[in-house]
Enzyme design. Structure first.
Site, PDB file in Angstrom:
ATOM      1  N   CYS A  94      -8.703   8.550 -17.004  1.00  0.00           N
ATOM      2  CA  CYS A  94      -7.267   8.864 -16.968  1.00  0.00           C
ATOM      3  C   CYS A  94      -7.072  10.363 -16.776  1.00  0.00           C
ATOM      4  CB  CYS A  94      -6.650   8.393 -18.283  1.00  0.00           C
ATOM      5  SG  CYS A  94      -4.955   8.907 -18.561  1.00  0.00           S
ATOM      6  N   SER A 117      -5.459  12.349 -18.524  1.00  0.00           N
ATOM      7  CA  SER A 117      -5.596  13.085 -19.796  1.00  0.00           C
ATOM      8  C   SER A 117      -7.066  13.414 -20.089  1.00  0.00           C
ATOM      9  CB  SER A 117      -5.018  12.284 -20.959  1.00  0.00           C
ATOM     10  OG  SER A 117      -3.720  11.866 -20.650  1.00  0.00           O
ATOM     11  N   HIS A 129     -10.544   7.256 -23.276  1.00  0.00           N
ATOM     12  CA  HIS A 129      -9.664   6.596 -24.256  1.00  0.00           C
ATOM     13  C   HIS A 129      -9.091   5.288 -23.725  1.00  0.00           C
ATOM     14  CE1 HIS A 129      -7.020   9.037 -21.735  1.00  0.00           C
ATOM     15  NE2 HIS A 129      -6.141   8.069 -21.915  1.00  0.00           N
ATOM     16  N   CYS A 164      -3.745   2.189 -21.457  1.00  0.00           N
ATOM     17  CA  CYS A 164      -3.016   3.467 -21.401  1.00  0.00           C
ATOM     18  C   CYS A 164      -2.206   3.658 -20.123  1.00  0.00           C
ATOM     19  CB  CYS A 164      -3.978   4.637 -21.620  1.00  0.00           C
ATOM     20  SG  CYS A 164      -3.200   6.242 -21.446  1.00  0.00           S
TER      21      CYS A 164
HETATM   22  N1  APR Z   1       2.709  18.077  -7.303  1.00  0.00           N
HETATM   23  C1  APR Z   1       2.657  16.743  -7.070  1.00  0.00           C
HETATM   24  N2  APR Z   1       1.596  15.983  -7.395  1.00  0.00           N
HETATM   25  C2  APR Z   1       0.545  16.587  -7.961  1.00  0.00           C
HETATM   26  C3  APR Z   1       0.522  17.976  -8.236  1.00  0.00           C
HETATM   27  C4  APR Z   1       1.661  18.736  -7.871  1.00  0.00           C
HETATM   28  N3  APR Z   1       1.736  20.039  -8.090  1.00  0.00           N
HETATM   29  N4  APR Z   1      -0.668  18.280  -8.800  1.00  0.00           N
HETATM   30  C5  APR Z   1      -1.363  17.132  -8.889  1.00  0.00           C
HETATM   31  N5  APR Z   1      -0.647  16.106  -8.377  1.00  0.00           N
HETATM   32  C6  APR Z   1      -1.013  14.692  -8.273  1.00  0.00           C
HETATM   33  C7  APR Z   1      -2.480  14.422  -8.014  1.00  0.00           C
HETATM   34  O1  APR Z   1      -2.787  14.563  -6.637  1.00  0.00           O
HETATM   35  C8  APR Z   1      -2.628  12.999  -8.512  1.00  0.00           C
HETATM   36  O2  APR Z   1      -2.391  12.046  -7.505  1.00  0.00           O
HETATM   37  O3  APR Z   1      -0.758  14.061  -9.519  1.00  0.00           O
HETATM   38  C9  APR Z   1      -1.568  12.871  -9.602  1.00  0.00           C
HETATM   39  C10 APR Z   1      -2.137  12.751 -11.013  1.00  0.00           C
HETATM   40  O4  APR Z   1      -2.793  11.542 -11.085  1.00  0.00           O
HETATM   41  P1  APR Z   1      -4.108  11.276 -11.976  1.00  0.00           P
HETATM   42  O5  APR Z   1      -4.997  12.441 -11.908  1.00  0.00           O
HETATM   43  O6  APR Z   1      -4.603   9.927 -11.603  1.00  0.00           O
HETATM   44  O7  APR Z   1      -3.546  11.267 -13.472  1.00  0.00           O
HETATM   45  P2  APR Z   1      -2.823  10.076 -14.256  1.00  0.00           P
HETATM   46  O8  APR Z   1      -3.844   9.326 -15.015  1.00  0.00           O
HETATM   47  O9  APR Z   1      -1.932   9.349 -13.336  1.00  0.00           O
HETATM   48  O10 APR Z   1      -1.982  10.894 -15.324  1.00  0.00           O
HETATM   49  C11 APR Z   1      -0.906  11.705 -14.901  1.00  0.00           C
HETATM   50  O11 APR Z   1       0.212  11.489 -16.996  1.00  0.00           O
HETATM   51  O12 APR Z   1      -0.366  10.661 -19.092  1.00  0.00           O
HETATM   52  C12 APR Z   1      -0.313  11.744 -18.271  1.00  0.00           C
HETATM   53  O13 APR Z   1      -2.024  13.130 -19.140  1.00  0.00           O
HETATM   54  C13 APR Z   1      -1.642  12.381 -18.035  1.00  0.00           C
HETATM   55  O14 APR Z   1      -0.688  14.405 -17.341  1.00  0.00           O
HETATM   56  C14 APR Z   1      -1.324  13.239 -16.869  1.00  0.00           C
HETATM   57  C15 APR Z   1      -0.325  12.423 -16.083  1.00  0.00           C
END
Ligand code: APR
Ligand code: ZN
Length: 374
Positions: free
Chosen positions: A46, A48, A67, A174
């Site tokens: 995830c 996080s 997690h 989650c």
């Molecule tokens: N603008 C738009 N999108 C972005 C940016 C940005 N500046 N920076 C990163 N991203 C995109 C990434 O390319 C990715 O597709 O945000 C997405 C994040 O996805 P994941 O890494 O898969 O994370 P995820 O598990 O979806 O969690 C996202 O939610 O619960 C919270 O802690 C977790 O902060 C995290 C968020």
């Protein structure tokens, strides 16, 4: 039967932040009273976990990360009554103790027994169940899952349907409820409404699913990684925006597309810039902005104060507002009855010993969710 005995198994350890995980032999102590020993079957990776490993979210090292787990109860400590050996379970990053102020409130779900903000890295009695090379190892959010065996408080374990496919439903621990619940339960997205989602990863994809299921007529997806767009469109996104390719700010572009701003904006990245952009994309009179992404605790959000009076709502939401132990099993049942479909979010599955490959794929932005299989 491992009941009452320490177990030696393989687990991933982050010895310090920003260092590669190493797969080590660890000793897992048997569960104490109120604790459950789980044989892990699968775990998602995830956003996080990435914050933790990058050091942008403060935790104690060395730790066993992860997690978002699904597994089978191996043994139980004294006084455990909600699960028994052999049960299929999910780990809960936000537990439900049913006793604290938040749990007793009709709406609250941020249980006071959580170990995210702040994070002690220890079980409820202040000790760890993991050792490696004679060193005590911290737990991540009391639900470490990058390990063949884990010990988790009973309040952070949800028993799920025996028919649940454990190689997939770990996401219902989650990412899926966090996103889906933010849309259907917290925002209560309405039919015909307009939505924008910042971040189209695992959580953002589940938000899209929730908006679509609620009958939103227009769903704008925002991500800096265009590889996420085809999957997002398949889930219901109608328009994709890459902020890095726009001549104006993304919020200005959203405003122009919609004329009046969106009804619902969701932030699922965890950065203040995208939070501000989500807020400014909302209709000034009735727009609702939901912060789903986990920001670094050191960061501060600054908003134009005068513009708050126009009627917009800013709302935080963790784990989709679900009271976890009560509600997560129902989401698994909904999946089994084809009411929600998590399959498109599980884009990759790899054996646990290919953890490094899985993290590479995650960092390259190639996956929505890669599930580790033990
Ligand atoms: N603008 C738009 N999108 C972005 C940016 C940005 N500046 N920076 C990163 N991203 C995109 C990434 O390319 C990715 O597709 O945000 C997405 C994040 O996805 P994941 O890494 O898969 O994370 P995820 O598990 O979806 O969690 C996202 O939610 O619960 C919270 O802690 C977790 O902060 C995290 C968020
Ligand atoms: Zn509680």
């Amino acid at each position: 039967n491992t009941s009452g005995k320490a177990v030696t198994c393989w687990a991933a350890i982050a010895w310090k932040k920003i260092s590669p995980l190493s797969i080590e032999e660890v000793q897992v102590e048997p569960p104490k009273a109120g604790e459950v020993h789980i044989k892990m079957i699968s775990s998602g990776i995830c956003g996080s976990d990435d914050h933790v490993l990058k050091g942008t979210f403060p935790v104690k090292f060395p730790l066993i990360p992860g997690h978002e787990g699904a597994g089978i109860v191996e043994s139980i400590g004294d006084k455990v009554s909600s699960v028994k050996p052999g049960d299929k379970v999910l780990t809960l990053i936000i537990p439900q103790c049913r006793e604290c102020n938040s749990c007793l409130h009709c709406k609250g779900n941020f249980c006071e027994k959580q170990d995210v903000l702040p994070s002690s890295g220890l079980m409820l009695d202040g000790t760890s169940r993991f050792t490696c090379k004679g060193k005590s190892i911290y737990h991540s959010f009391r639900v470490s899952t990058f390990t063949e065996y884990s010990v988790v408080p009973e309040i952070a374990v949800a028993k799920i349907d025996d028919a649940a496919p454990l190689d997939k439903v770990c996401l219902i621990s989650c990412g899926v409820p966090t996103g889906y619940g933010a849309a259907v339960q917290s925002a209560k997205v309405t039919p015909g409404s307009t939505c924008v989602i910042f971040g189209l990863g695992g959580v953002g994809s589940a938000i899209v699913m929730g908006c679509k299921a609620s009958g939103a007529s227009r769903i704008i997806g925002v991500d800096i990684n265009e590889k996420k767009f085809s999957q997002a469109r398949a889930l219901g996104v109608t328009d994709c925006l890459n902020p890095r390719k726009l001549k104006k700010s993304v919020q200005e572009v959203v405003m122009e597309m919609m004329g009046v701003g969106v009804d619902f904006a969701f932030e699922a990245v965890g950065l203040v810039d995208t939070m501000t952009a989500a807020w400014e994309s909302c209709n000034k009179s009735y727009g609702v902005c939901l912060i789903v992404g986990l920001a670094s605790p050191e960061s501060q959000l600054s908003l134009e104060a005068a513009k708050i009076i126009t009627g917009k709502t800013l709302k935080g939401v963790c784990l989709g507002d679900y009271k976890t132990k009560d509600c997560i099993p129902q989401l698994v049942a909904d999946y089994l009855q084809n009411k929600i479909n998590i399959d498109p979010v599980v884009t990759h599955q790899l054996p646990f010993d290919q953890l490094h490959k899985a993290l590479e794929l995650y960092h390259a932005g190639e996956v929505i969710r890669c599930v580790l299989l033990f």
